[in-house]
Design a protein around this motif. Structure first.
Motif, mmCIF file in Angstrom:
data_model
loop_
_atom_site.group_PDB
_atom_site.id
_atom_site.type_symbol
_atom_site.label_atom_id
_atom_site.label_comp_id
_atom_site.label_asym_id
_atom_site.label_seq_id
_atom_site.Cartn_x
_atom_site.Cartn_y
_atom_site.Cartn_z
ATOM 1 N N GLY A 161 0.787 -1.219 0.000
ATOM 2 C CA GLY A 161 0.000 0.000 0.000
ATOM 3 C C GLY A 161 0.824 1.276 0.000
ATOM 4 N N LEU A 162 2.083 1.185 -0.454
ATOM 5 C CA LEU A 162 2.963 2.349 -0.462
ATOM 6 C C LEU A 162 3.043 2.963 -1.849
ATOM 7 C CD1 LEU A 162 5.880 0.757 1.594
ATOM 8 C CD2 LEU A 162 4.101 2.282 2.456
ATOM 9 N N LEU A 163 3.718 4.103 -1.941
ATOM 10 C CA LEU A 163 3.971 4.697 -3.244
ATOM 11 C C LEU A 163 4.722 3.707 -4.135
ATOM 12 C CD1 LEU A 163 5.246 8.332 -2.490
ATOM 13 C CD2 LEU A 163 3.024 7.682 -3.413
ATOM 14 N N PRO A 164 4.369 3.611 -5.418
ATOM 15 C CA PRO A 164 5.147 2.757 -6.320
ATOM 16 C C PRO A 164 6.567 3.311 -6.446
ATOM 17 C CG PRO A 164 3.590 4.114 -7.562
ATOM 18 C CD PRO A 164 3.260 4.301 -6.106
ATOM 19 N N PRO A 165 7.597 2.528 -6.131
ATOM 20 C CA PRO A 165 8.939 3.095 -6.026
ATOM 21 C C PRO A 165 9.751 3.130 -7.311
ATOM 22 C CG PRO A 165 8.956 0.846 -5.240
ATOM 23 C CD PRO A 165 7.528 1.154 -5.603
ATOM 24 N N GLY A 166 9.327 2.424 -8.360
ATOM 25 C CA GLY A 166 10.189 2.241 -9.523
ATOM 26 C C GLY A 166 10.647 3.522 -10.197
ATOM 27 N N ASP A 167 9.725 4.420 -10.530
ATOM 28 C CA ASP A 167 10.100 5.665 -11.205
ATOM 29 C C ASP A 167 10.909 6.571 -10.277
ATOM 30 O OD1 ASP A 167 8.896 4.828 -13.494
ATOM 31 O OD2 ASP A 167 7.142 6.135 -13.341
ATOM 32 N N LEU A 168 10.613 6.520 -8.994
ATOM 33 C CA LEU A 168 11.391 7.290 -8.019
ATOM 34 C C LEU A 168 12.832 6.771 -7.973
ATOM 35 C CD1 LEU A 168 8.617 7.313 -5.304
ATOM 36 C CD2 LEU A 168 9.421 9.348 -6.510
ATOM 37 N N ARG A 169 12.979 5.448 -8.005
ATOM 38 C CA ARG A 169 14.316 4.849 -8.017
ATOM 39 C C ARG A 169 15.091 5.263 -9.261
ATOM 40 N NH1 ARG A 169 15.668 0.755 -11.026
ATOM 41 N NH2 ARG A 169 13.513 0.067 -11.270
ATOM 42 N N LYS A 170 14.440 5.230 -10.427
ATOM 43 C CA LYS A 170 15.121 5.613 -11.671
ATOM 44 C C LYS A 170 15.576 7.070 -11.622
ATOM 45 C CE LYS A 170 12.451 2.361 -14.477
ATOM 46 N NZ LYS A 170 11.317 2.234 -15.423
ATOM 47 N N ALA A 171 14.758 7.926 -11.027
ATOM 48 C CA ALA A 171 15.142 9.327 -10.915
ATOM 49 C C ALA A 171 16.343 9.495 -10.000
ATOM 50 C CB ALA A 171 13.962 10.158 -10.414
ATOM 51 N N LEU A 172 16.361 8.760 -8.901
ATOM 52 C CA LEU A 172 17.495 8.834 -7.976
ATOM 53 C C LEU A 172 18.787 8.403 -8.655
ATOM 54 C CD1 LEU A 172 15.838 7.380 -4.760
ATOM 55 C CD2 LEU A 172 16.883 9.649 -4.925
ATOM 56 N N THR A 173 18.754 7.299 -9.386
ATOM 57 C CA THR A 173 19.973 6.818 -10.027
ATOM 58 C C THR A 173 20.390 7.732 -11.178
ATOM 59 O OG1 THR A 173 18.672 5.296 -11.405
ATOM 60 C CG2 THR A 173 19.615 4.421 -9.372
ATOM 61 N N VAL A 226 16.435 -4.094 -6.344
ATOM 62 C CA VAL A 226 16.871 -3.876 -4.965
ATOM 63 C C VAL A 226 16.478 -2.483 -4.497
ATOM 64 C CG1 VAL A 226 18.882 -3.678 -3.450
ATOM 65 C CG2 VAL A 226 18.776 -5.505 -5.155
ATOM 66 N N GLY A 227 16.646 -1.480 -5.367
ATOM 67 C CA GLY A 227 16.301 -0.111 -4.991
ATOM 68 C C GLY A 227 14.831 0.048 -4.658
ATOM 69 N N ASN A 228 13.970 -0.699 -5.337
ATOM 70 C CA ASN A 228 12.545 -0.641 -5.012
ATOM 71 C C ASN A 228 12.291 -1.138 -3.593
ATOM 72 O OD1 ASN A 228 12.194 0.216 -7.611
ATOM 73 N ND2 ASN A 228 11.022 -1.573 -8.294
ATOM 74 N N LEU A 229 12.967 -2.224 -3.219
ATOM 75 C CA LEU A 229 12.787 -2.775 -1.884
ATOM 76 C C LEU A 229 13.366 -1.844 -0.818
ATOM 77 C CD1 LEU A 229 13.688 -6.511 -2.621
ATOM 78 C CD2 LEU A 229 11.411 -5.476 -2.470
ATOM 79 N N VAL A 230 14.516 -1.235 -1.125
ATOM 80 C CA VAL A 230 15.105 -0.285 -0.178
ATOM 81 C C VAL A 230 14.164 0.892 0.042
ATOM 82 C CG1 VAL A 230 16.996 1.341 0.196
ATOM 83 C CG2 VAL A 230 17.480 -0.944 -0.695
ATOM 84 N N LEU A 231 13.624 1.433 -1.037
ATOM 85 C CA LEU A 231 12.697 2.563 -0.898
ATOM 86 C C LEU A 231 11.445 2.157 -0.134
ATOM 87 C CD1 LEU A 231 12.926 4.342 -4.377
ATOM 88 C CD2 LEU A 231 13.829 5.130 -2.187
ATOM 89 N N ALA A 232 10.911 0.978 -0.436
ATOM 90 C CA ALA A 232 9.720 0.512 0.288
ATOM 91 C C ALA A 232 10.019 0.397 1.783
ATOM 92 C CB ALA A 232 9.266 -0.839 -0.270
#
Length: 330
Positions: A62-74, A105-111
Motif C-alpha cells: 500500500g505504499l507509493l510505487p517506487p520504480g520511477d522514483l528509483r530511476k530518478a534517484l539513479t 533492490v532499490g525498489n525494496l530499499v525505498l519501500a
C-alpha cells in the motif's frame, strides 16, 4: 512572462534551479541531461505506476510505487560520482522464480524506507544521501494515484468511448487515448493533493521541464493535480517541453509532434510554454510544429538530440546542449 534578463538575475549568484516533471525512462533522460548544466535539479515524479515490481509492492504494502522514483534517484546520482556500487545495487533485479523475482533492490530499499520513516519525502531524501545525489527527488503526490482514460477505437463503433483504468492498461491499450483523469487510490472523489515540497520547487525554479516520456501516463498527470497545475502555470520559471523522439505504441500511436502539444492544451488550457525542443529528424512538418508551439507562446528548437544508433533514446549531452540554447533564448 519573466524576461531572460530577470531570470538570469535571479540565479546569477547561485546554480540554476531546474525542475523536471515526468516518470520512467523519459524523466531519466531529462535528469541526465540537466546534470550537465546544473547541480541543483529536482525531479517531480508521477506515482501512478501499477505494473511490474512497483505494482506488486504497491498492492501488497500500500505504499507509493517506487520504480520511477528509483530511476530518478539513479539518474541524478550517476555512476561517475564515486558511488558506482550503490548505483549498480539499486538497479539490480533479483532473478529466479521466488517471491523476490523481478524486484529491483532499490525498489525494496525505498519501500523499507517508506515504512520505517513514515514520510516519503524524508525517505527519498535519505535515499538521495545514500546515493550521493546532489539534487532532490520528490513524488508528485504523497499517496499513490490511479489513471483513468477515455479510449476510442476498441469497438466496432470507432467513436464509442471506453473507460480504462490503470497506468499499464492505459499505456498498452490498442485504442486511441482521448483524455485522462486522476483518482486517489482510496476511491475518494476528492482531487489528488500535491506534495507541498514539489509545489514549492516549481514555484522557486528557474526552469521547469515537461517531457519526454509516456505522454498520457508520465507527462500529463502532473497537470491534473490542481496545486501542481497552478504552480506550473504561474511559476516565473522558463517552461520547456521536450518532445518524444517516436510515438509510443498504444498511448500515442499515430501522433504527430504537434499533436503532443495539442493534447497539452486540451488538458491544461491555461498553460503557456517558453520553448519546445524536438529532434530535427523526428519532425516531418516543422512548420506545423512551429505553429502549435507558437499557440502555446513558445519558440521551437529543432536539434539533433537522438542517440546515435538508437533513434528512440535521447543523447544526454546533445539534449543538455539544446536545453542550454533554449534557456539562453527565453
Amino acid at each position: 512572462m519573466t524576461s531572460s534578463a530577470s531570470r538570469h538575475q535571479r540565479h546569477q549568484h547561485r546554480p540554476l534551479r531546474a525542475v523536471a516533471l515526468g516518470g520512467g525512462h523519459g524523466l531519466h533522460a531529462t535528469l541526465t541531461a540537466l546534470r550537465e548544466i546544473t547541480p541543483d535539479v529536482t525531479a517531480v515524479v508521477t506515482v501512478a505506476d501499477d505494473g511490474g515490481s512497483s505494482g506488486r509492492l504497491r498492492r501488497e504494502i500500500g505504499l507509493l510505487p517506487p520504480g520511477d522514483l528509483r530511476k530518478a534517484l539513479t539518474a541524478l546520482a550517476g555512476p561517475e560520482d564515486g558511488n558506482l556500487l550503490w548505483h549498480k545495487v539499486f538497479g539490480h533485479r533479483f532473478g529466479g522464480t521466488g517471491a523476490l523475482a523481478g524486484h529491483a533492490v532499490g525498489n525494496l530499499v525505498l519501500a523499507g524506507l517508506f515504512e520505517v520513516i513514515g514520510d516519503p519525502v524524508r525517505a527519498l531524501d535519505e535515499a538521495a544521501r545514500l546515493l550521493g545525489v546532489s539534487g532532490r527527488v520528490l513524488p508528485m503526490c504523497t499517496e499513490p494515484l490511479d489513471i483513468e482514460a477515455d479510449v476510442v477505437g476498441l469497438d466496432e463503433d470507432a467513436s464509442a468511448v471506453r473507460r480504462i483504468r490503470g497506468q499499464v492498461a492505459v499505456a498498452t491499450t490498442p485504442g486511441r487515448v482521448r483524455r485522462i483523469r486522476l483518482h486517489t487510490a482510496d476511491g475518494s472523489d476528492d482531487p489528488p493533493r500535491a506534495c507541498p515540497e514539489a509545489v514549492r520547487a516549481v514555484a522557486e525554479a528557474d526552469v521547469v521541464l515537461l517531457g519526454p516520456g509516456s505522454w498520457f501516463t508520465s507527462v500529463l498527470p502532473h497537470l491534473l493535480v490542481p496545486e501542481l497545475h497552478d504552480a506550473i502555470v504561474s511559476t516565473a520559471a522558463a517552461r520547456v517541453v521536450v518532445l518524444n523522439l517516436v510515438p509510443q505504441p498504444g498511448e500515442t500511436a499515430g501522433f504527430s509532434p504537434e499533436r503532443h502539444l495539442d493534447v497539452l492544451c486540451e488538458h491544461a488550457p491555461r498553460l503557456r510554454m517558453d520553448a519546445v525542443i524536438a529532434d530535427a529528424d523526428s519532425v516531418p512538418t516543422p512548420d506545423r510544429l512551429r505553429r502549435a508551439a507558437t499557440a502555446l507562446g513558445a519558440r521551437t528548437l529543432l536539434d539533433r538530440v537522438a542517440a546515435a544508433g538508437a533513434r528512440h533514446r535521447h543523447d544526454p549531452e546533445a539534449l543538455a546542449a539544446s536545453l542550454s540554447r533554449a534557456l539562453a533564448a527565453v
